[in-house]
Write a protein that holds these residues in place. Structure first.
Motif, PDB file in Angstrom:
ATOM      1  N   THR A  27      -4.281   6.404 -13.712  1.00 22.59           N
ATOM      2  CA  THR A  27      -3.418   6.376 -12.540  1.00 22.59           C
ATOM      3  C   THR A  27      -4.161   5.782 -11.349  1.00 22.59           C
ATOM      4  O   THR A  27      -5.318   6.129 -11.093  1.00 22.59           O
ATOM      5  CB  THR A  27      -2.910   7.798 -12.208  1.00 22.59           C
ATOM      6  OG1 THR A  27      -2.223   8.304 -13.356  1.00 22.59           O
ATOM      7  CG2 THR A  27      -1.964   7.784 -11.019  1.00 22.59           C
ATOM      8  N   TYR A  28      -3.456   4.896 -10.648  1.00 25.26           N
ATOM      9  CA  TYR A  28      -4.014   4.200  -9.492  1.00 25.26           C
ATOM     10  C   TYR A  28      -3.010   4.187  -8.350  1.00 25.26           C
ATOM     11  O   TYR A  28      -1.810   4.085  -8.585  1.00 25.26           O
ATOM     12  CB  TYR A  28      -4.339   2.733  -9.836  1.00 25.26           C
ATOM     13  CG  TYR A  28      -5.366   2.589 -10.917  1.00 25.26           C
ATOM     14  CD1 TYR A  28      -6.723   2.620 -10.614  1.00 25.26           C
ATOM     15  CD2 TYR A  28      -4.991   2.424 -12.241  1.00 25.26           C
ATOM     16  CE1 TYR A  28      -7.671   2.489 -11.608  1.00 25.26           C
ATOM     17  CE2 TYR A  28      -5.932   2.289 -13.242  1.00 25.26           C
ATOM     18  CZ  TYR A  28      -7.276   2.324 -12.921  1.00 25.26           C
ATOM     19  OH  TYR A  28      -8.216   2.202 -13.912  1.00 25.26           O
ATOM     20  N   GLN A  29      -3.529   4.268  -7.119  1.00 25.07           N
ATOM     21  CA  GLN A  29      -2.726   3.953  -5.940  1.00 25.07           C
ATOM     22  C   GLN A  29      -3.171   2.568  -5.499  1.00 25.07           C
ATOM     23  O   GLN A  29      -4.348   2.339  -5.223  1.00 25.07           O
ATOM     24  CB  GLN A  29      -2.928   4.959  -4.816  1.00 25.07           C
ATOM     25  CG  GLN A  29      -2.089   4.592  -3.594  1.00 25.07           C
ATOM     26  CD  GLN A  29      -2.238   5.575  -2.454  1.00 25.07           C
ATOM     27  OE1 GLN A  29      -2.434   6.761  -2.666  1.00 25.07           O
ATOM     28  NE2 GLN A  29      -2.143   5.077  -1.235  1.00 25.07           N
ATOM     29  N   THR A  73       0.849  -1.194   0.000  1.00 23.83           N
ATOM     30  CA  THR A  73       0.000   0.000   0.000  1.00 23.83           C
ATOM     31  C   THR A  73       0.884   1.243   0.000  1.00 23.83           C
ATOM     32  O   THR A  73       2.096   1.154   0.076  1.00 23.83           O
ATOM     33  CB  THR A  73      -0.890   0.036   1.263  1.00 23.83           C
ATOM     34  OG1 THR A  73      -0.065   0.244   2.408  1.00 23.83           O
ATOM     35  CG2 THR A  73      -1.680  -1.246   1.444  1.00 23.83           C
ATOM     36  N   GLY A  74       0.251   2.385  -0.033  1.00 24.06           N
ATOM     37  CA  GLY A  74       0.981   3.641   0.139  1.00 24.06           C
ATOM     38  C   GLY A  74       1.219   4.388  -1.150  1.00 24.06           C
ATOM     39  O   GLY A  74       1.068   3.856  -2.248  1.00 24.06           O
ATOM     40  N   PRO A  75       1.612   5.657  -1.008  1.00 29.95           N
ATOM     41  CA  PRO A  75       1.807   6.512  -2.181  1.00 29.95           C
ATOM     42  C   PRO A  75       2.919   6.025  -3.112  1.00 29.95           C
ATOM     43  O   PRO A  75       2.884   6.314  -4.311  1.00 29.95           O
ATOM     44  CB  PRO A  75       2.131   7.887  -1.593  1.00 29.95           C
ATOM     45  CG  PRO A  75       2.559   7.623  -0.187  1.00 29.95           C
ATOM     46  CD  PRO A  75       1.868   6.372   0.248  1.00 29.95           C
ATOM     47  N   ASP A  76       3.868   5.257  -2.588  1.00 31.01           N
ATOM     48  CA  ASP A  76       4.921   4.726  -3.457  1.00 31.01           C
ATOM     49  C   ASP A  76       4.400   3.602  -4.348  1.00 31.01           C
ATOM     50  O   ASP A  76       5.117   3.121  -5.227  1.00 31.01           O
ATOM     51  CB  ASP A  76       6.120   4.245  -2.637  1.00 31.01           C
ATOM     52  CG  ASP A  76       5.766   3.094  -1.705  1.00 31.01           C
ATOM     53  OD1 ASP A  76       4.626   3.065  -1.192  1.00 31.01           O
ATOM     54  OD2 ASP A  76       6.628   2.224  -1.494  1.00 31.01           O
ATOM     55  N   ARG A  77       3.169   3.205  -4.155  1.00 36.29           N
ATOM     56  CA  ARG A  77       2.525   2.169  -4.983  1.00 36.29           C
ATOM     57  C   ARG A  77       1.601   2.799  -6.016  1.00 36.29           C
ATOM     58  O   ARG A  77       0.702   2.154  -6.527  1.00 36.29           O
ATOM     59  CB  ARG A  77       1.733   1.198  -4.101  1.00 36.29           C
ATOM     60  CG  ARG A  77       2.566   0.501  -3.057  1.00 36.29           C
ATOM     61  CD  ARG A  77       3.548  -0.446  -3.675  1.00 36.29           C
ATOM     62  NE  ARG A  77       4.530  -0.878  -2.683  1.00 36.29           N
ATOM     63  CZ  ARG A  77       5.322  -1.908  -2.847  1.00 36.29           C
ATOM     64  NH1 ARG A  77       5.267  -2.622  -3.946  1.00 36.29           N
ATOM     65  NH2 ARG A  77       6.193  -2.217  -1.922  1.00 36.29           N
ATOM     66  N   THR A  78       1.813   4.067  -6.342  1.00 40.12           N
ATOM     67  CA  THR A  78       1.013   4.755  -7.353  1.00 40.12           C
ATOM     68  C   THR A  78       1.659   4.560  -8.718  1.00 40.12           C
ATOM     69  O   THR A  78       2.873   4.683  -8.856  1.00 40.12           O
ATOM     70  CB  THR A  78       0.906   6.255  -7.024  1.00 40.12           C
ATOM     71  OG1 THR A  78       0.291   6.384  -5.726  1.00 40.12           O
ATOM     72  CG2 THR A  78       0.064   6.986  -8.041  1.00 40.12           C
ATOM     73  N   PHE A  79       0.841   4.201  -9.701  1.00 42.78           N
ATOM     74  CA  PHE A  79       1.374   4.000 -11.040  1.00 42.78           C
ATOM     75  C   PHE A  79       0.341   4.411 -12.086  1.00 42.78           C
ATOM     76  O   PHE A  79      -0.852   4.490 -11.808  1.00 42.78           O
ATOM     77  CB  PHE A  79       1.776   2.535 -11.251  1.00 42.78           C
ATOM     78  CG  PHE A  79       0.609   1.625 -11.558  1.00 42.78           C
ATOM     79  CD1 PHE A  79       0.376   1.200 -12.863  1.00 42.78           C
ATOM     80  CD2 PHE A  79      -0.258   1.208 -10.565  1.00 42.78           C
ATOM     81  CE1 PHE A  79      -0.705   0.379 -13.155  1.00 42.78           C
ATOM     82  CE2 PHE A  79      -1.333   0.389 -10.848  1.00 42.78           C
ATOM     83  CZ  PHE A  79      -1.556  -0.031 -12.151  1.00 42.78           C
ATOM     84  N   THR A  80       0.830   4.688 -13.270  1.00 47.17           N
ATOM     85  CA  THR A  80      -0.026   4.986 -14.414  1.00 47.17           C
ATOM     86  C   THR A  80       0.112   3.829 -15.396  1.00 47.17           C
ATOM     87  O   THR A  80       1.226   3.475 -15.800  1.00 47.17           O
ATOM     88  CB  THR A  80       0.375   6.314 -15.071  1.00 47.17           C
ATOM     89  OG1 THR A  80       0.267   7.354 -14.078  1.00 47.17           O
ATOM     90  CG2 THR A  80      -0.523   6.644 -16.255  1.00 47.17           C
ATOM     91  N   ASN A  81      -1.014   3.252 -15.772  1.00 48.03           N
ATOM     92  CA  ASN A  81      -0.972   2.089 -16.657  1.00 48.03           C
ATOM     93  C   ASN A  81      -0.834   2.501 -18.125  1.00 48.03           C
ATOM     94  O   ASN A  81      -0.756   3.698 -18.448  1.00 48.03           O
ATOM     95  CB  ASN A  81      -2.184   1.173 -16.427  1.00 48.03           C
ATOM     96  CG  ASN A  81      -3.499   1.792 -16.871  1.00 48.03           C
ATOM     97  OD1 ASN A  81      -3.557   2.782 -17.592  1.00 48.03           O
ATOM     98  ND2 ASN A  81      -4.594   1.193 -16.417  1.00 48.03           N
TER      99      ASN A  81
END
Length: 164
Positions: free
Chosen positions: A102-104, A89-97
């Motif tokens: 974009t998802y966290q 979890t957490g903001p470091d798990r944010t990505f754009t596919n």
């Protein structure tokens, strides 16, 4: 168990309403091993990467049910016993596919302790599947595979759920 088309899935419907906002992605990833300890990987049809069965939770199911469903949808195998071993979890798990969304992530990782059925090497979501020894993983490999295996090893070593 039936596969839900993206447009009808909870996340697909939410994305249609939310536009380009960052959304929370609640999902599960599953580690399936055979009797020889080899890890099941699927070749994803959307990006060609080898990964573990995984996906988003749908309304009306538990996170464990999500893991079981994703294993079935992507491999044809029925997971009959699962054990959670990590939370990513957490903001470091944010990505754009690859579609620009974009998802966290909030992903629960499960070890599949028992399963049945015949492996399907191609499904609606996969182009190949197989069991691989840790020293002979296929390429290109999803960035989540090695971290997941490391977290599983840590869990099996000390019995504590890994929190990231």
């Amino acid at each position: 168990m039936s596969s839900v088309p993206w447009s009808e899935s909870y996340l697909g419907q939410l994305r249609a309403l939310a536009g380009d906002r960052t959304l929370m992605f609640v999902g599960a990833r599953a580690v399936v091993r055979d009797a020889d300890g080899r890890v099941l990987l699927i070749e994803r049809s959307d990006n060609g990467y080898w990964a573990m069965p995984a996906g988003a939770m749908e309304l009306g199911e538990s996170i464990a049910e999500c893991a079981v469903r994703e294993v079935w949808e992507e491999t044809g195998l029925t997971a009959t016993e699962v054990t959670p071993f990590a939370l990513h979890t957490g903001p470091d798990r944010t990505f754009t596919n690859m579609y620009g969304d974009t998802y966290q992530l909030f992903v629960t990782l499960f070890r599949v302790d028992a399963w049945s059925g015949e492996l399907a090497t191609a499904t609606d979501e996969t182009t190949n599947a197989g069991f691989f020894a840790a020293e002979a993983l296929p390429a290109p490999l999803s960035s989540t595979v090695l971290e997941t295996l490391d977290d599983l090893a840590a869990f099996e070593r000390d019995g504590r759920v890994v929190l990231k």
